[in-house]
Motif scaffolding. Structure first.
Motif, PDB file in Angstrom:
ATOM      1  N   ARG A  54       0.678  -1.153  -0.221  1.00 32.38           N
ATOM      2  CA  ARG A  54      -0.347   0.231   0.060  1.00 32.38           C
ATOM      3  C   ARG A  54       0.787   1.284   0.216  1.00 32.38           C
ATOM      4  O   ARG A  54       0.409   1.867  -0.606  1.00 32.38           O
ATOM      5  CB  ARG A  54      -0.928   0.180   1.053  1.00 32.38           C
ATOM      6  CG  ARG A  54      -1.894   1.126   1.215  1.00 32.38           C
ATOM      7  CD  ARG A  54      -2.553   0.897   1.801  1.00 32.38           C
ATOM      8  NE  ARG A  54      -4.333   2.134   2.264  1.00 32.38           N
ATOM      9  CZ  ARG A  54      -5.301   1.690   3.374  1.00 32.38           C
ATOM     10  NH1 ARG A  54      -5.729   0.683   3.721  1.00 32.38           N
ATOM     11  NH2 ARG A  54      -6.396   2.936   3.481  1.00 32.38           N
ATOM     12  N   ARG A  75     -11.805   1.666   3.248  1.00 35.24           N
ATOM     13  CA  ARG A  75     -11.000   1.748   2.559  1.00 35.24           C
ATOM     14  C   ARG A  75     -10.938   4.027   2.931  1.00 35.24           C
ATOM     15  O   ARG A  75     -11.228   4.671   2.380  1.00 35.24           O
ATOM     16  CB  ARG A  75     -11.120   2.025   0.762  1.00 35.24           C
ATOM     17  CG  ARG A  75     -12.780   2.386   0.368  1.00 35.24           C
ATOM     18  CD  ARG A  75     -12.597   1.621  -0.847  1.00 35.24           C
ATOM     19  NE  ARG A  75     -14.531   2.782  -1.582  1.00 35.24           N
ATOM     20  CZ  ARG A  75     -14.942   2.396  -0.927  1.00 35.24           C
ATOM     21  NH1 ARG A  75     -16.075   1.882  -0.441  1.00 35.24           N
ATOM     22  NH2 ARG A  75     -16.513   3.107  -1.434  1.00 35.24           N
ATOM     23  N   SER A  80      -5.929   1.223  -1.242  1.00 35.37           N
ATOM     24  CA  SER A  80      -6.403   0.195  -0.952  1.00 35.37           C
ATOM     25  C   SER A  80      -6.295  -0.957  -1.349  1.00 35.37           C
ATOM     26  O   SER A  80      -6.650  -1.477  -2.225  1.00 35.37           O
ATOM     27  CB  SER A  80      -7.550   0.616   0.028  1.00 35.37           C
ATOM     28  OG  SER A  80      -8.221   0.094   0.713  1.00 35.37           O
ATOM     29  N   LEU A  83      -9.373  -2.428  -3.226  1.00 31.14           N
ATOM     30  CA  LEU A  83     -10.096  -1.782  -4.620  1.00 31.14           C
ATOM     31  C   LEU A  83      -8.735  -1.809  -5.236  1.00 31.14           C
ATOM     32  O   LEU A  83      -7.784  -2.731  -5.732  1.00 31.14           O
ATOM     33  CB  LEU A  83      -9.462   0.007  -4.488  1.00 31.14           C
ATOM     34  CG  LEU A  83     -10.641   0.390  -3.590  1.00 31.14           C
ATOM     35  CD1 LEU A  83      -9.943   2.534  -3.899  1.00 31.14           C
ATOM     36  CD2 LEU A  83     -12.325   0.057  -3.879  1.00 31.14           C
ATOM     37  N   GLY A  86      -4.824  -1.192  -6.013  1.00 29.82           N
ATOM     38  CA  GLY A  86      -4.007  -1.009  -4.723  1.00 29.82           C
ATOM     39  C   GLY A  86      -2.740  -1.957  -4.373  1.00 29.82           C
ATOM     40  O   GLY A  86      -2.777  -2.707  -5.355  1.00 29.82           O
TER      41      GLY A  86
END
Length: 208
Positions: A54, A75, A80, A83, A86
């Motif tokens: 991340r 999120r 994130s 998603l 991400g």
């Protein structure tokens, strides 16, 4: 166990050698073989795999939704893991896959692999030989004379021989190794193991 000694023309020399029972006649230990092959395969891995987490994703850190009441997972931003696009949770990182294996276990594994080959009559002993120059054709003729051209072949030499190595390099399924490079994986991966008389003596010195 006695086996005949052949020359590279496939002719029986009339001599016989005795395979050492403490190496070629033991009860194979499958677990030792498993551990040794596992270590060999692990050592072949580069371990350079990497995925972005991340904190490494390039994207806005703006909060894109409410903390509660959205009906889905929380999120905080576009990076994130929940998603698309991400970061990845607990992704692979560069690492070394090496692990320690005791010398006695490795020795037992090699003995077990050679014993399996002896049980399958997949060991051929030839008198010491050398090629005057690298010639693939000469190596192919030798395998045909020994009647092993249709099998995966492991030729074990007592020491490095450039001409023999280069002669076999372009042949699919043929592998030339010195005694120092002999390991459990290569023995088991071969259909037939071809040993020279000198390499057979060297094996006795190393594995006993």
């Amino acid at each position: 166990m006695e086996v005949n000694v052949y020359n590279i023309k496939g002719e029986d020399t009339g001599r016989k050698v005795t395979l050492n029972e403490s190496i070629f006649g033991i009860e194979p230990n499958d677990h030792a073989i498993y551990l040794d092959v596992k270590q060999f395969m692990a050592n072949q891995r580069q371990g350079t795999h990497k995925s972005k987490e991340r904190s490494e994703i390039s994207g806005s850190t703006r909060k894109i939704g409410r903390q509660k009441g959205g009906g889905g997972a929380r999120r905080g931003d576009m990076n994130s893991p929940v998603l698309v696009g991400g970061g990845r949770v607990f992704g692979p990182k560069p690492r070394d896959y090496y692990f320690k294996l005791n010398k006695k276990v490795k020795t037992l594994a090699r003995k077990s692999a050679l014993s399996y080959k002896a049980q399958d009559n997949a060991i051929v002993v030839v008198e010491d030989f050398n090629f005057e120059a690298p010639k693939t054709k000469v190596f192919v003729e030798m395998t045909k004379n020994l009647k092993v051209s249709d099998k995966k072949l492991l030729v074990v030499l007592p020491e490095a021989n450039k001409n023999v190595y280069l002669s076999a390099r372009n042949i699919k399924g043929a592998n030339v190794q010195t005694i120092s490079g002999l390991n459990t994986y290569r023995v088991l991966n071969a259909g037939v193991v071809v040993l020279t008389e000198s390499s057979l003596k060297a094996i006795d010195n190393i594995l006993i």
